[in-house]
Design a protein around this motif. Structure first.
Motif: not given
Length: 451
Positions: A55-62, A38-39, A46-48, A68-72
């Motif tokens: 190679e980046a394979n998309g977001v990981d939401d654990l 995870l990056a 995190p990005v897998t 999802p969405g901006e963090y506020f």
């Protein structure tokens, strides 16, 4: 996309007006755990990565833990609040760029967060996972009076330790499309730093003499302080106090070593990092920082009494004159009082700010220093500490780092990978591998053994 620290979409303020979306850079840290790579970026999910190609394979939401969405969030009443925030791409949860692998339990400890803008608070959820990503515990916490989430944290057998820097946010320039979110941070040196001790979701590592914490502790620290990276946190007083300490002291006190500035000035926070004035020699970019404007970073030692809330801070043993950053300990000693050595990039020993020019080993018990400086016009990246395969002691480990060498032949620099023996940092590299190009300046990393 807009960037957190200032990059804007093309088209000026009109193209950025009330566009709250920011790019998930995924460039701050990386972790390999439980078959995932995870990056990480503290203002995103995190990005897998593909372990072989990166190679980046998309977001990981654990597994759905990170919305999802901006963090506020605006904190509007339901169901109106959720509808508004979904439409505005708000209400998401970011993940820390500094998860910890607890050496007591071998659990991965991490946390997600979102900012409650109107309440001026940060909503935090902490998790612990085993090496198959099975959740072993979780805890929710609200950091009241906090407008900017912590960057790093520490883990002891009893506590999650978070340091709250005193930063306010002026949202209007961000909403107006004039500045990035990071540029809207305002330093508040007149307010004391706060230390949050949050009981761990798992307490499997408690010693027989330790009591399980019943509630979080918020302790008041010094004024005009700013802490960024946590090198080590452990239960009990510092190792400097010796081994003969009472059971009560081991239970009551918490010690934390952090890399932090020696002062925090009022005004715009990133103003501390102002670009250089004109120099009488070539520089790599107009964004080259002027270290005359940046406070010195040194290794601080905090002692927090979890019963009384008393906080004591002083430079770590041997560190009064040093300028360091990116401190680390052996992964086998993460969270343990018996940890004796901290390793860090080293700038100088004359109490001024500057770029990293070498590496240092700091003895937390005696203050003894082992130092190594790279050659002239050579700049060192953050160290990664790797225990030796059959090591028997704390210093049976390697320090691995990247060094960028600049010369007449390579004015833009060329990198080499250096390996130093943690038992003899002052002897210099035992291996130096020259690369064919310069690796751009980066941040944190991780070592993974071949199978």
């Amino acid at each position: 996309y807009r960037g957190t620290f200032g990059t804007m979409r093309d088209g000026g303020p009109l193209a950025n007006w009330f566009d709250l979306r920011t790019k998930n850079l995924a460039n701050t840290n990386i972790i390999a755990w439980g078959g995932k790579v995870l990056a990480l970026y503290e203002a995103g999910r995190p990005v897998t990565l593909d372990a072989g190609t990166l190679e980046a394979n998309g977001v990981d939401d654990l597994d759905g833990r990170l919305d999802p969405g901006e963090y506020f969030t605006l904190g509007l009443p339901e169901p109106v609040g959720r509808a508004v925030e979904t439409a505005a791409n708000m209400g998401g949860r970011a993940f820390t760029a500094h998860p910890k692998i607890d050496s007591h339990t071998n659990f991965l400890c991490g946390w997600g967060w979102k900012s409650r803008i109107t309440a001026k608070a940060v909503e935090i959820k902490l998790w612990e996972w085993d090496d198959d990503w099975n959740e072993r515990g979780s805890r929710e916490y609200v950091m009241e009076g906090c407008e900017a989430a912590p960057h790093d944290f520490g883990v002891t057998a009893k506590w999650y330790v978070m340091i709250q820097n005193r930063l306010a946010i002026d949202p209007l320039p961000f909403l107006a499309g004039v500045k990035g979110a990071g540029e809207c941070l305002i330093s508040q040196p007149e307010q004391p730093l706060l230390v949050h001790l949050i009981p761990r979701a798992t307490n499997a590592a408690l010693a027989p003499t330790q009591t399980k914490p019943a509630a979080p502790v918020v302790a008041t620290g010094p004024l005009a302080s700013f802490e960024i990276h946590t090198a080590l946190a452990h239960d009990g007083p510092p190792l400097r106090d010796g081994d003969d300490v009472s059971a009560r002291a081991l239970d009551d006190w918490v010690t934390v070593y952090t890399a932090g500035w020696d002062a925090l000035s009022p005004g715009v926070f990133l103003g501390e990092w102002g670009a250089s004035a004109a120099w009488p020699f070539p520089i790599a970019t107009e964004l080259t920082p002027d270290f005359n404007n940046i406070p010195r970073t040194l290794l601080w030692m905090y002692q927090i009494n979890s019963k009384t809330g008393e906080v004591k801070r002083e430079p770590a043993p041997g560190c009064d004159d040093l300028c360091i950053d990116h401190p680390h300990v052996s992964p086998l000693y993460e969270g343990k009082r018996e940890c004796r050595y901290v390793y860090a990039s080293l700038s100088n020993e004359v109490q001024v700010s500057g770029p990293p020019l070498g590496y240092v080993r700091i003895d937390l018990k005696t203050g003894e220093l082992q130092k190594w400086y790279a050659s002239n016009r050579s700049f060192c990246e953050e160290p990664v500490i790797v225990p030796k395969r059959d090591g028997q002691s704390e210093t049976d480990a390697w320090l691995i780092g990247l060094v960028a060498d600049h010369s007449a032949e390579h004015p833009r620099g060329i990198s080499r990978l250096v390996v130093l023996d943690c038992a003899a940092i002052d002897k210099g590299p035992v291996v130096s591998i020259r690369l064919n190009n310069r690796i751009p300046h980066g941040l944190h990393g991780m070592f993974v053994r071949s199978k």
